[in-house]
Structures are given as structure tokens and as C-alpha cells.
Design a protein around this motif. Structure first.
Motif, short mmCIF file in Angstrom:
data_model
loop_
_atom_site.label_atom_id
_atom_site.label_comp_id
_atom_site.label_asym_id
_atom_site.label_seq_id
_atom_site.Cartn_x
_atom_site.Cartn_y
_atom_site.Cartn_z
N ILE A 259 0.83 -1.21 0.00
CA ILE A 259 0.00 0.00 0.00
C ILE A 259 0.86 1.26 0.00
O ILE A 259 0.48 2.28 -0.58
CB ILE A 259 -1.03 0.00 1.16
N GLN A 260 2.04 1.19 0.60
CA GLN A 260 2.93 2.35 0.58
C GLN A 260 3.47 2.59 -0.83
O GLN A 260 3.55 3.74 -1.29
CB GLN A 260 4.04 2.17 1.61
N ILE A 261 3.81 1.52 -1.55
CA ILE A 261 4.25 1.65 -2.94
C ILE A 261 3.11 2.19 -3.80
O ILE A 261 3.30 3.10 -4.62
CB ILE A 261 4.75 0.29 -3.48
N VAL A 262 1.92 1.63 -3.61
CA VAL A 262 0.74 2.06 -4.39
C VAL A 262 0.47 3.55 -4.18
O VAL A 262 0.26 4.29 -5.14
CB VAL A 262 -0.49 1.20 -4.00
N ARG A 263 0.50 3.99 -2.94
CA ARG A 263 0.23 5.42 -2.66
C ARG A 263 1.29 6.31 -3.30
O ARG A 263 0.98 7.35 -3.89
CB ARG A 263 0.17 5.64 -1.15
N GLU A 264 2.53 5.91 -3.19
CA GLU A 264 3.64 6.70 -3.73
C GLU A 264 3.55 6.84 -5.25
O GLU A 264 3.89 7.88 -5.80
CB GLU A 264 4.96 6.03 -3.34
N ARG A 265 3.05 5.81 -5.92
CA ARG A 265 3.08 5.77 -7.39
C ARG A 265 1.73 6.08 -8.04
O ARG A 265 1.61 5.97 -9.26
CB ARG A 265 3.57 4.40 -7.85
N SER A 266 0.73 6.46 -7.23
CA SER A 266 -0.62 6.68 -7.77
C SER A 266 -1.11 8.08 -7.47
O SER A 266 -0.92 8.58 -6.36
CB SER A 266 -1.61 5.67 -7.17
N GLN A 267 -1.79 8.66 -8.44
CA GLN A 267 -2.34 10.00 -8.25
C GLN A 267 -3.61 9.97 -7.42
O GLN A 267 -3.76 10.72 -6.46
CB GLN A 267 -2.61 10.64 -9.60
N ILE A 268 -4.56 9.09 -7.77
CA ILE A 268 -5.84 9.00 -7.06
C ILE A 268 -6.00 7.58 -6.53
O ILE A 268 -6.00 6.63 -7.31
CB ILE A 268 -7.03 9.36 -7.98
N LEU A 269 -6.14 7.46 -5.22
CA LEU A 269 -6.33 6.16 -4.58
C LEU A 269 -7.77 6.06 -4.10
O LEU A 269 -8.24 6.89 -3.32
CB LEU A 269 -5.37 6.00 -3.40
N VAL A 270 -8.47 5.03 -4.60
CA VAL A 270 -9.85 4.77 -4.22
C VAL A 270 -9.86 3.59 -3.27
O VAL A 270 -9.41 2.49 -3.61
CB VAL A 270 -10.73 4.45 -5.46
N SER A 271 -10.37 3.82 -2.05
CA SER A 271 -10.57 2.74 -1.09
C SER A 271 -11.81 1.98 -1.55
O SER A 271 -12.93 2.50 -1.48
CB SER A 271 -10.74 3.35 0.31
N PHE A 272 -11.62 0.76 -2.04
CA PHE A 272 -12.58 0.02 -2.86
C PHE A 272 -13.23 -1.10 -2.04
O PHE A 272 -12.65 -2.17 -1.87
CB PHE A 272 -11.80 -0.53 -4.06
N GLY A 273 -14.42 -0.83 -1.49
CA GLY A 273 -15.15 -1.83 -0.72
C GLY A 273 -14.95 -1.68 0.78
O GLY A 273 -14.04 -1.00 1.25
N ASP A 274 -15.84 -2.34 1.52
CA ASP A 274 -15.87 -2.17 2.98
C ASP A 274 -14.61 -2.62 3.70
O ASP A 274 -14.24 -2.04 4.72
CB ASP A 274 -17.09 -2.87 3.57
N CYS A 275 -13.93 -3.66 3.22
CA CYS A 275 -12.69 -4.08 3.90
C CYS A 275 -11.64 -2.98 3.81
O CYS A 275 -10.96 -2.68 4.79
CB CYS A 275 -12.16 -5.38 3.32
N ALA A 276 -11.52 -2.34 2.65
CA ALA A 276 -10.57 -1.24 2.49
C ALA A 276 -11.01 -0.01 3.28
O ALA A 276 -10.19 0.70 3.86
CB ALA A 276 -10.41 -0.89 1.01
N VAL A 277 -12.33 0.24 3.33
CA VAL A 277 -12.86 1.44 3.98
C VAL A 277 -12.87 1.31 5.50
O VAL A 277 -12.51 2.25 6.21
CB VAL A 277 -14.28 1.76 3.44
N THR A 278 -13.26 0.13 6.03
CA THR A 278 -13.43 0.00 7.49
C THR A 278 -12.67 -1.17 8.12
O THR A 278 -12.62 -1.27 9.34
CB THR A 278 -14.92 -0.22 7.84
N GLY A 279 -12.13 -2.05 7.32
CA GLY A 279 -11.54 -3.28 7.85
C GLY A 279 -12.51 -4.44 7.75
O GLY A 279 -12.12 -5.58 7.54
N ASN A 280 -13.79 -4.18 7.94
CA ASN A 280 -14.90 -5.12 7.77
C ASN A 280 -14.56 -6.53 8.28
O ASN A 280 -14.03 -6.70 9.35
CB ASN A 280 -15.35 -5.11 6.32
N VAL A 281 -14.85 -7.55 7.50
CA VAL A 281 -14.69 -8.94 7.93
C VAL A 281 -13.24 -9.27 8.27
O VAL A 281 -12.98 -9.99 9.22
CB VAL A 281 -15.22 -9.91 6.85
N THR A 282 -12.30 -8.71 7.51
CA THR A 282 -10.90 -9.02 7.77
C THR A 282 -10.45 -8.55 9.15
O THR A 282 -9.51 -9.10 9.72
CB THR A 282 -9.97 -8.42 6.69
N ALA A 283 -11.12 -7.55 9.69
CA ALA A 283 -10.76 -7.01 11.00
C ALA A 283 -11.44 -7.73 12.16
O ALA A 283 -11.25 -7.35 13.32
CB ALA A 283 -11.07 -5.52 11.06
N LEU A 284 -12.20 -8.77 11.88
CA LEU A 284 -12.88 -9.49 12.97
C LEU A 284 -11.90 -10.12 13.96
O LEU A 284 -12.27 -10.40 15.09
CB LEU A 284 -13.81 -10.58 12.40
#
Length: 175
Positions: free
Chosen positions: A70-95
Motif C-alpha cells: 500500500i505504501q508503494i501504491v500510494r507513492e506511485r498513484s495520483q488518485i487512490l480509491v478505497s474500494f469496498g468495505d474491507c478497504a474502507v473499514t476493515g470489515n470482515v478481515t478485522a474481525l
């Protein structure tokens, strides 16, 4: 006008957001006429490229590989879209977060549930070391656009991409 460089990334999630992306059906043909897909689980590209215009990031940050990616992605991308609930809130993966650390999960999976020779793998390259807490993307790097949903509908994905293709910031309303 130059073609938009689009990437999609899959971190700690189920790939449901990418499946919803594929539900764009015939619009994918229109999209392919306007963008170059430069990185994605759908493409055989090994290294995240420089100069990405828009990236859709599915999944939470659950292990050290995700953290590095994610650090590489942010560094090399102009617009980063948090895509879906796991990316936005952690959702199921954060259980697993209420367990306090990754250790109880590893113990259950590799020791208690093992049929034979229960052992937690520690060799590099077998299982990326888990972070003690799963984190949504915005807690690690800045996010430009949030696209919630589990998964977000193809209609919402198309709405976001159409706005970005016009050079506008998308406006999402509750479905």
C-alpha cells in the motif's frame, strides 16, 4: 487526450470487489477503450508501475506484504480509491482485532486445527507475517475517494469511474 492509467489492487479481502468490477459486463469494453489497465489481479504484471492515474484498492492491511504494497501504491498513484468495505473499514478481515494480536489466529489455524505436524510457519515467503491489528487503508496512507459496499455494486463502480474519466471527483449517495 492521454489514456488514463488504471490499476486495481487486492489486499486482505475476499476478491468480491473485483468480482463486482467484472459485473460491469459490456461497459468493460467501453472502459477498455478509455484506459490502460497497468496493474491488476486480472493482468500478469509483477511490479506496481510508476505514474498510475487511478487505483482501486480492495481489502484491508492485514500483513506486512500488504503494508509494503500500500505504501508503494500510494507513492506511485495520483488518485487512490478505497474500494469496498474491507478497504474502507476493515470489515470482515478485522474481525480478528478483538483477539489483541495475530497469535491466537495462528495458534488456532496452524496448531489446534492441524491434522498432523502442527507448526506455525516462520520461513520467509511461506506466509507473510500478520500484523497484530488489521487496518483500513486510510489509517496507513491517504485515501482520495471512498467506495463503500460489500461489495460495491457495478453501478457504483461505474459511476465513480465515469466521473474520474471526465476529470471530476465522484459524488456518491446512499443506495
Amino acid at each position: 487526450m492521454a489514456r488514463l492509467k488504471l490499476a486495481t489492487v487486492w489486499l486482505g479481502g475476499c476478491s468480491g470487489c473485483h468480482m463486482s468490477f467484472l459485473d460491469l459486463d459490456e461497459w468493460l469494453i467501453d472502459l477498455a477503450g478509455q484506459v490502460d489497465l497497468v496493474y491488476s489481479p486480472f493482468a500478469d504484471v509483477k511490479e506496481y508501475p510508476q505514474g498510475v492515474d487511478v487505483v482501486l484498492v480492495e481489502g484491508a492491511i492485514a500483513n506486512e506484504d500488504h503494508l509494503q504494497m500500500i505504501q508503494i501504491v500510494r507513492e506511485r498513484s495520483q488518485i487512490l480509491v478505497s474500494f469496498g468495505d474491507c478497504a474502507v473499514t476493515g470489515n470482515v478481515t478485522a474481525l480478528r482485532n478483538p483477539l489483541g494480536s495475530a497469535e491466537p489466529v495462528l495458534q488456532r489455524c496452524y496448531i489446534e486445527a492441524a491434522d498432523i505436524h502442527g507448526t506455525i510457519p516462520h520461513e520467509l515467503g511461506i506466509v507473510p507475517p500478520l500484523l497484530d491489528q488489521v487496518q483500513p487503508v486510510h489509517t496507513v496512507v491517504p485515501v482520495d475517494i471512498y467506495l463503500p459496499g460489500c461489495p460495491p455494486s457495478a453501478t457504483r463502480i461505474q459511476t465513480v469511474l465515469e466521473a474520474l474519466l471526465r476529470g471530476e471527483k465522484p459524488r456518491l449517495i446512499a443506495e
